[in-house]
Design an enzyme around this catalytic site. Sequence first.
Site, PDB file in Angstrom:
ATOM      1  N   CYS A 116       0.832  -1.210   0.000  1.00 34.39           N
ATOM      2  CA  CYS A 116       0.000   0.000   0.000  1.00 34.39           C
ATOM      3  C   CYS A 116       0.869   1.263   0.000  1.00 34.39           C
ATOM      4  CB  CYS A 116      -1.003  -0.035   1.149  1.00 34.39           C
ATOM      5  SG  CYS A 116      -2.350   1.170   0.951  1.00 34.39           S
TER       6      CYS A 116
ATOM      7  N   HIS B   3      -2.986  -5.123   1.377  1.00 34.28           N
ATOM      8  CA  HIS B   3      -2.359  -5.443   2.664  1.00 34.28           C
ATOM      9  C   HIS B   3      -2.472  -6.942   2.958  1.00 34.28           C
ATOM     10  CE1 HIS B   3      -2.101  -1.243   4.298  1.00 34.28           C
ATOM     11  NE2 HIS B   3      -3.108  -1.050   3.475  1.00 34.28           N
TER      12      HIS B   3
ATOM     13  N   GLU C 220      -0.699  -8.535   5.008  1.00 31.03           N
ATOM     14  CA  GLU C 220      -0.351  -8.720   6.426  1.00 31.03           C
ATOM     15  C   GLU C 220      -1.575  -8.686   7.333  1.00 31.03           C
ATOM     16  OE1 GLU C 220      -0.356  -4.297   5.771  1.00 31.03           O
ATOM     17  OE2 GLU C 220       0.249  -6.061   4.629  1.00 31.03           O
TER      18      GLU C 220
END
Length: 196
Positions: free
Chosen positions: A81, A175, A177
Amino acid sequence: MAEPTIGVLALQGDVREHLAALAAAGARPLRVRRPQELDDVAGLVVPGGESTTISKLATAFGLMAPLRERVAGGMPAYGSCAGMIMLADKILDPRSGQQTVGGIDMIVRRNAFGRQNESFEAAVEMAGVDGGPVEGVFIRAPWVESTGAATETLAAYEGHPVAVRQGNLLATAFHPELTGDHRVHALFTRMVRGAA
């Protein structure tokens, strides 16, 4: 290099989530806040957050020049991002004074998919990641407007590149994660091992 040491630029953004994802992917994660800490890592994750803030803090902490030097010297880096924006050679609509680390021959558009309240999740087929699509979490996400010949598009969403790779550099507009799926971090960990 069985367990490569991979740093997470810990100035702003979802640092903790990247540290956990890297550990799950077989890396030894380390927070990086100071220039000398860059010397201890074989690769670096530039997390999501706010690209203008990350740019300003990297400059204030004396990290921008050493980051550019390490990336230009071949250190693997992955940006998610805002991190994608930081690894772009050019931003289409930069904020005043906003700088990037650069390294990926691409032009990105900030907040291309809309504002915070227009955030969404979508399944994204990504080259280099086995086991089906990854769940992309898009939060005020950028997209790639154009790339140079050396930049490979790994994934696209609605016709716009959202994951790219150039040599030792990897970037996603989303994202991974935040999903509990560590396959993108595993891909980056393999890249760091391969560069060692």
